[in-house]
Motif scaffolding. Structure first.
Motif, mmCIF file in Angstrom:
data_model
loop_
_atom_site.group_PDB
_atom_site.id
_atom_site.type_symbol
_atom_site.label_atom_id
_atom_site.label_comp_id
_atom_site.label_asym_id
_atom_site.label_seq_id
_atom_site.Cartn_x
_atom_site.Cartn_y
_atom_site.Cartn_z
ATOM 1 N N ILE A 1 66.769 -46.728 9.339
ATOM 2 C CA ILE A 1 64.880 -46.566 9.987
ATOM 3 C C ILE A 1 64.191 -47.303 11.844
ATOM 4 N N GLY A 2 63.358 -47.347 11.938
ATOM 5 C CA GLY A 2 62.493 -47.750 13.308
ATOM 6 C C GLY A 2 60.934 -47.732 13.091
ATOM 7 N N ILE A 3 60.937 -47.848 14.176
ATOM 8 C CA ILE A 3 59.463 -47.704 14.476
ATOM 9 C C ILE A 3 58.267 -46.336 14.451
ATOM 10 N N PRO A 4 58.731 -45.194 14.657
ATOM 11 C CA PRO A 4 58.057 -44.763 14.211
ATOM 12 C C PRO A 4 57.638 -43.863 12.706
ATOM 13 N N VAL A 5 58.799 -44.008 12.168
ATOM 14 C CA VAL A 5 58.859 -44.284 10.714
ATOM 15 C C VAL A 5 57.923 -44.712 9.849
ATOM 16 N N VAL A 6 57.585 -46.225 10.570
ATOM 17 C CA VAL A 6 57.127 -46.859 10.161
ATOM 18 C C VAL A 6 55.087 -46.878 10.419
ATOM 19 N N GLN A 7 55.369 -46.210 11.337
ATOM 20 C CA GLN A 7 53.823 -45.360 11.813
ATOM 21 C C GLN A 7 53.971 -44.655 10.302
ATOM 22 N N SER A 8 53.714 -43.355 10.825
ATOM 23 C CA SER A 8 53.966 -42.263 10.070
ATOM 24 C C SER A 8 54.056 -43.128 8.666
ATOM 25 N N ILE A 9 54.864 -44.259 7.843
ATOM 26 C CA ILE A 9 54.112 -44.439 6.527
ATOM 27 C C ILE A 9 52.888 -45.325 6.043
ATOM 28 N N ARG A 10 52.550 -45.777 7.556
ATOM 29 C CA ARG A 10 51.685 -46.109 7.346
ATOM 30 C C ARG A 10 50.502 -45.119 7.040
ATOM 31 N N LYS A 11 50.551 -43.664 8.252
ATOM 32 C CA LYS A 11 49.572 -43.270 8.344
ATOM 33 C C LYS A 11 49.378 -42.482 6.004
ATOM 34 N N ALA A 12 50.704 -42.539 5.744
ATOM 35 C CA ALA A 12 51.072 -41.792 4.701
ATOM 36 C C ALA A 12 50.484 -42.610 3.510
ATOM 37 N N ILE B 1 57.446 -41.056 -1.520
ATOM 38 C CA ILE B 1 56.413 -42.224 -1.953
ATOM 39 C C ILE B 1 55.109 -42.263 -3.219
ATOM 40 N N LYS B 2 54.692 -41.283 -3.498
ATOM 41 C CA LYS B 2 53.899 -40.675 -4.491
ATOM 42 C C LYS B 2 54.846 -41.157 -5.610
ATOM 43 N N THR B 3 55.507 -41.105 -5.878
ATOM 44 C CA THR B 3 56.554 -40.725 -6.957
ATOM 45 C C THR B 3 56.610 -42.392 -6.975
ATOM 46 N N VAL B 4 56.400 -43.503 -6.321
ATOM 47 C CA VAL B 4 56.672 -45.058 -6.628
ATOM 48 C C VAL B 4 55.295 -45.250 -6.099
ATOM 49 N N SER B 5 53.711 -44.824 -6.223
ATOM 50 C CA SER B 5 52.501 -45.553 -6.187
ATOM 51 C C SER B 5 52.337 -46.807 -6.862
ATOM 52 N N SER B 6 53.164 -46.722 -8.198
ATOM 53 C CA SER B 6 52.927 -48.011 -9.249
ATOM 54 C C SER B 6 53.371 -49.130 -8.942
ATOM 55 N N ALA B 7 53.920 -49.658 -7.510
ATOM 56 C CA ALA B 7 55.054 -50.521 -7.413
ATOM 57 C C ALA B 7 54.334 -51.656 -6.550
ATOM 58 N N ASP B 8 54.497 -52.359 -6.433
ATOM 59 C CA ASP B 8 53.496 -53.908 -5.802
ATOM 60 C C ASP B 8 53.842 -53.791 -3.955
ATOM 61 N N MET B 9 54.686 -53.277 -3.815
ATOM 62 C CA MET B 9 55.258 -52.689 -2.132
ATOM 63 C C MET B 9 55.937 -51.960 -2.227
ATOM 64 N N LEU B 10 56.299 -51.186 -0.785
ATOM 65 C CA LEU B 10 56.941 -50.350 -0.114
ATOM 66 C C LEU B 10 57.780 -51.239 0.260
ATOM 67 N N HIS B 11 59.266 -51.483 0.637
ATOM 68 C CA HIS B 11 60.420 -51.772 0.561
ATOM 69 C C HIS B 11 60.974 -51.479 2.331
ATOM 70 N N LEU B 12 61.019 -51.699 3.111
ATOM 71 C CA LEU B 12 61.394 -50.434 4.936
ATOM 72 C C LEU B 12 62.580 -51.440 5.576
ATOM 73 N N ASP B 13 63.695 -50.474 5.201
ATOM 74 C CA ASP B 13 64.988 -51.384 5.642
ATOM 75 C C ASP B 13 65.121 -50.842 6.940
ATOM 76 N N VAL B 14 64.718 -51.510 7.692
ATOM 77 C CA VAL B 14 65.224 -51.431 9.136
ATOM 78 C C VAL B 14 66.500 -52.280 9.957
ATOM 79 N N MET B 15 67.756 -51.373 10.227
ATOM 80 C CA MET B 15 68.782 -51.780 10.247
ATOM 81 C C MET B 15 69.300 -50.574 11.797
ATOM 82 N N ASP B 16 69.745 -51.608 12.683
ATOM 83 C CA ASP B 16 69.882 -51.237 14.090
ATOM 84 C C ASP B 16 71.963 -50.987 14.804
ATOM 85 N N GLY B 17 72.135 -51.057 13.485
ATOM 86 C CA GLY B 17 74.486 -50.738 14.051
ATOM 87 C C GLY B 17 74.514 -51.541 14.360
ATOM 88 N N HIS B 18 73.667 -53.351 14.363
ATOM 89 C CA HIS B 18 74.403 -54.025 15.208
ATOM 90 C C HIS B 18 74.616 -55.578 14.380
#
Ligand code: DX5
Ligand code: ZN
Length: 212
Positions: free
Chosen positions: A43-54, A19-36
């Motif tokens: 990734i899913g909810i727990p990863v988003v939660q960890s990214i929020r803390k980071a 994330i630090k290597t792309v910190s000049s970006a305007d937003m972080l795009h998180l692709d959530v896919m469900d196999g359906h």
């Protein structure tokens, strides 16, 4: 142009540093896919939660999942700033937009390559952003379907005709080869996954695109 790097192409074991290597970006795009809804799982909810803390960066969650309304409250709680769902995945878009807004998150809807841009017209006045997929959702590193950029133009025209303030985002296959036509389409936010993470100096690459 605003730039949203897609973390789908990052090293997930080293996500904080990535994330630090792309910190000049305007937003972080998180692709959530469900196999359906798409034939892949990411990734899913727990990863988003960890990214929020980071990071304090804007978290732009692109939900490529069936029945997004079932999970939206959890993504909001996990710290999403923008939630994009697919028009093809829900029965009642208006209801889902209201749900996102009531949770204090910015609503956005996406269209797959074969879905006409006009399907988004009835909702434009309630949206923060619209996302035009320029590849079939499911995988990073695909080749852009350039005809999809026509939908960016159609949406930009309709938004300006109605004097609205909605961002238009394009996602999929944006790289050195396709950047020029992406800029020409008038897109406000470009999502780049593989092209950004292949760079040695990702922040300078992002800054270069922001100036385009
Ligand atoms: C595709 C995802 C995109 C994709 C972008 O389903 O929504 O965000 O990962 O990656 P690139 O830039 O590699 O096409
Ligand atoms: Zn995406």
């Amino acid at each position: 142009m605003l730039v949203a790097p897609s973390l789908l192409s990052c090293d997930f074991a080293d996500i904080k540093n990535e994330i630090k290597t792309v910190s000049s970006a305007d937003m972080l795009h998180l692709d959530v896919m469900d196999g359906h809804f798409v034939p892949n799982i990411s990734i899913g909810i727990p990863v988003v939660q960890s990214i929020r803390k980071a990071t304090d960066m804007i978290l732009d969650c692109h939900l490529m999942i069936s029945d997004p309304e079932k999970y939206i409250p959890q993504f909001a709680k996990a710290g999403a700033d923008i939630i994009t769902f697919h028009v093809e995945a829900v029965e009642d878009c208006g209801k889902v937009i209201d749900m996102i807004t009531e949770l204090g998150v910015k609503p956005s809807i996406s269209v797959k390559p074969n879905t006409p841009a006009e399907e988004l017209f009835p909702y434009l006045d309630k949206l923060y952003m619209v996302l035009v997929m320029t590849v079939e959702p499911g995988f990073g590193g695909q080749k852009m379907i350039p005809q999809c950029l026509e939908k960016v133009k159609i949406l930009k025209e309709e938004i300006s005709r109605r004097s609205l303030n909605v961002l238009v985002q394009a996602d999929g296959g944006i790289n050195d080869e396709t950047l020029e036509k992406t800029v020409e389409s008038g897109v406000d936010v470009a999502v780049l996954g593989s092209a950004v993470f292949a760079q040695k100096d990702r922040n300078s690459y992002i800054e270069k695109i922001q100036k385009m």
